[in-house]
Scaffold this motif. Structure first.
Motif, PDB file in Angstrom:
ATOM      1  N   PHE A 245      -0.316   8.875   6.515  1.00 43.10           N
ATOM      2  CA  PHE A 245      -0.484   7.702   7.370  1.00 43.10           C
ATOM      3  C   PHE A 245      -1.879   7.702   7.988  1.00 43.10           C
ATOM      4  O   PHE A 245      -2.559   6.676   8.044  1.00 43.10           O
ATOM      5  N   GLY A 246      -2.320   8.894   8.444  1.00 36.68           N
ATOM      6  CA  GLY A 246      -3.648   8.987   9.045  1.00 36.68           C
ATOM      7  C   GLY A 246      -4.740   8.617   8.060  1.00 36.68           C
ATOM      8  O   GLY A 246      -5.689   7.895   8.402  1.00 36.68           O
ATOM      9  N   GLY A 247      -4.632   9.104   6.822  1.00 33.82           N
ATOM     10  CA  GLY A 247      -5.616   8.761   5.799  1.00 33.82           C
ATOM     11  C   GLY A 247      -5.621   7.281   5.473  1.00 33.82           C
ATOM     12  O   GLY A 247      -6.682   6.664   5.284  1.00 33.82           O
TER      13      GLY A 247
ATOM     14  N   LYS B 269       1.098  -4.278   5.782  1.00 32.52           N
ATOM     15  CA  LYS B 269       2.372  -3.572   5.837  1.00 32.52           C
ATOM     16  C   LYS B 269       2.187  -2.172   5.250  1.00 32.52           C
ATOM     17  O   LYS B 269       1.680  -2.022   4.140  1.00 32.52           O
ATOM     18  N   ILE B 270       2.610  -1.166   6.026  1.00 40.42           N
ATOM     19  CA  ILE B 270       2.558   0.228   5.569  1.00 40.42           C
ATOM     20  C   ILE B 270       3.992   0.705   5.388  1.00 40.42           C
ATOM     21  O   ILE B 270       4.805   0.612   6.305  1.00 40.42           O
ATOM     22  N   TYR B 271       4.287   1.231   4.181  1.00 38.26           N
ATOM     23  CA  TYR B 271       5.649   1.616   3.831  1.00 38.26           C
ATOM     24  C   TYR B 271       5.806   3.134   3.788  1.00 38.26           C
ATOM     25  O   TYR B 271       4.918   3.846   3.301  1.00 38.26           O
ATOM     26  N   HIS B 272       6.946   3.598   4.292  1.00 36.98           N
ATOM     27  CA  HIS B 272       7.328   4.997   4.142  1.00 36.98           C
ATOM     28  C   HIS B 272       8.066   5.125   2.807  1.00 36.98           C
ATOM     29  O   HIS B 272       9.285   4.981   2.721  1.00 36.98           O
ATOM     30  N   ALA B 273       7.308   5.386   1.741  1.00 38.84           N
ATOM     31  CA  ALA B 273       7.849   5.376   0.379  1.00 38.84           C
ATOM     32  C   ALA B 273       8.343   6.762  -0.005  1.00 38.84           C
ATOM     33  O   ALA B 273       7.716   7.464  -0.800  1.00 38.84           O
ATOM     34  N   TRP B 274       9.469   7.201   0.586  1.00 40.03           N
ATOM     35  CA  TRP B 274       9.969   8.547   0.315  1.00 40.03           C
ATOM     36  C   TRP B 274      10.565   8.614  -1.094  1.00 40.03           C
ATOM     37  O   TRP B 274      11.088   7.644  -1.638  1.00 40.03           O
TER      38      TRP B 274
ATOM     39  N   VAL C  60       0.400  -0.943   1.861  1.00 38.11           N
ATOM     40  CA  VAL C  60       0.073   0.461   1.624  1.00 38.11           C
ATOM     41  C   VAL C  60       1.392   1.218   1.479  1.00 38.11           C
ATOM     42  O   VAL C  60       2.302   1.042   2.302  1.00 38.11           O
ATOM     43  N   TYR C  61       1.483   2.053   0.441  1.00 37.07           N
ATOM     44  CA  TYR C  61       2.673   2.869   0.215  1.00 37.07           C
ATOM     45  C   TYR C  61       2.288   4.342   0.369  1.00 37.07           C
ATOM     46  O   TYR C  61       1.389   4.822  -0.325  1.00 37.07           O
TER      47      TYR C  61
ATOM     48  N   THR D 264      -0.946   4.553  -2.083  1.00 41.70           N
ATOM     49  CA  THR D 264      -1.304   3.410  -2.931  1.00 41.70           C
ATOM     50  C   THR D 264      -1.641   2.240  -2.029  1.00 41.70           C
ATOM     51  O   THR D 264      -0.831   1.863  -1.164  1.00 41.70           O
ATOM     52  N   ILE D 265      -2.829   1.680  -2.207  1.00 42.58           N
ATOM     53  CA  ILE D 265      -3.309   0.568  -1.385  1.00 42.58           C
ATOM     54  C   ILE D 265      -3.425  -0.666  -2.266  1.00 42.58           C
ATOM     55  O   ILE D 265      -4.080  -0.625  -3.321  1.00 42.58           O
TER      56      ILE D 265
END
Length: 417
Positions: A262-264, A299-304, A194-195, A311-312
């Motif tokens: 992140f919550g969503g 894996k959840i990414y902090h895509a700054w 997830v981005y 995006t899942i």
């Protein structure tokens, strides 16, 4: 024979009763709760604490929500306080709005059912915990907490004092909630990544000192945060800057929008009751973004500064927020707003009346806040970290564990629960 005084009084009563019966007072049905109205006795007496940018937005929403009656407002800046009280009085066409500079005075009132806390992040846990101890239900703005230690404390208080408490991240359901049945029905197969497109982590505040405005209790505004010189930008509620940028008062836009995105994402995947087991820094093994690894391997990414909102990606394809929506493969049982509510304020009202845990119960808000804080720490330390959820600590890493909690400034210490 002349009537005596007792007979005259009785005759007067009968005449007045006859008059009342012949010309009955007509009351609108909404007073009794008919036609979708809410009777006065069933309204939730609410008090607003914190009237900056977001506080004023929430105030407008609650004033226009028939489930609530706003008793008054509280802020440590007199200009904010006076402006908000005038707004409440104009709405109700009276001058009954109470005003307090100290939230402790609000919590002593027996007629307050619930509070709305819209102060900066470093005040959320203290006010929420003390509200629970005072027997008040709580609507607290996101991100719910400032530190990992606070994520445990705030949930403990809600449970110990049996309060209805919601984190105010409305976008989890109202923007991103539609993704949950798509993802959990298996349309994308097994979820791998997830981005989430968010702002940068916080920075340290180095701003020159300015004169404190008249009527502003600067020491109280800082609360538990480290003491520093007043600067209008340091405490500004501006959504494009202000205190959100600085680590002393929050976790930057990483936490502000992370509470939503992140919550969503966590809700869509059905893992918003969990925390990651590992945090990986940017550049680790060639990966561009910082990453949170969950027990199931997601894996959840902090895509700054990237192209993503959410995006899942799964084994059978990917889905980007606001793309054409595929139909779920099968019905999925999900946690939703209660009582037919279609917004977070109505969900909170229904749960307060029926003593239920709301959709964004403190437990879920705290899990999301913890993810935001874990990302902030891995950015700061820039190395892999292993996280022990059960014991709220990093594994074999004393330096990282110094970031689990923060020193608290007297007299603004959060009470024991």
């Amino acid at each position: 024979m002349k009537p005596n005084a007792k007979q005259l009084n009785r005759r007067s009563f009968l005449l007045s009763t006859a008059t009342a019966i012949s010309a009955p007072l007509v009351l609108p049905g909404r007073i009794f709760g008919f036609d979708g109205g809410v009777s006065p006795s069933n309204k939730i007496n609410l008090f607003h604490i914190g009237l900056g940018n977001r506080g004023n937005e929430l105030l407008g929403g609650f004033l226009n929500n028939p489930n609530y009656h706003v008793l008054g407002v509280c802020d440590c800046y007199k200009d904010h306080l006076d402006r908000a009280a005038e707004r409440v009085n104009n709405h109700y066409q009276n001058d009954a709005a109470a005003k307090y500079a100290h939230y402790e005075d609000v919590l002593q009132r027996s007629d307050v059912d619930a509070i709305c806390c819209a102060c900066p992040d470093h005040w959320h846990t203290k006010i929420s915990v003390e509200a629970c101890q005072a027997g008040k239900d709580v609507y607290c703005e996101k991100p719910l907490t400032l530190t990992l230690q606070e994520t445990r404390l705030i949930v403990k208080a809600a449970r110990k004092y049996n309060r209805v408490c919601t984190s105010g991240s409305q976008r989890v359901m109202e923007d991103y909630g539609y993704m949950a049945p798509i993802v959990q029905s298996g349309v994308l197969g097994e979820i791998k990544e997830v981005y989430c497109g968010l702002g940068n982590p916080p920075k340290h505040c180095y701003l020159p000192e300015q004169a404190i405005p008249e009527g502003f209790d600067w020491d109280r505004w800082q609360g538990q945060a480290p003491e520093g010189p007043y600067n209008s930008e340091r405490c500004s509620g501006n959504y494009g800057g202000g205190w959100r940028n600085y680590g002393e008062y929050g976790n930057g836009f990483l936490a502000d929008w992370g509470a939503h995105k992140f919550g969503g994402s966590l809700y869509a995947l059905g893992i918003d009751d969990q925390e990651p087991v590992e945090m990986l820094p940017p550049g680790y093994e060639g990966q561009k973004y910082a990453c949170a690894v969950y027990r199931n391997g997601v894996k959840i990414y902090h895509a700054w500064n990237g192209p993503h909102d959410i995006t899942i990606i799964g084994t059978e394809g990917e889905y980007r927020h606001n793309s054409p929506r595929p139909n779920p493969l099968k019905p999925v049982e999900l946690r939703r707003y209660s009582g037919g509510a279609n917004n977070i304020a109505d969900d909170f009202a229904f749960c307060v009346r029926n003593r239920l845990r709301p959709f964004q119960d403190f437990f879920y808000g705290a899990r999301t806040a913890a993810l935001c804080q874990l990302f902030g720490i891995v950015h700061k330390l820039n190395r892999p970290l292993r996280w022990d959820t059960e014991n709220c600590c990093f594994i074999d890493d004393p330096e990282a564990n110094r970031h689990v909690a923060r020193p608290q400034r007297y007299p603004y210490v959060i009470p024991e629960v």
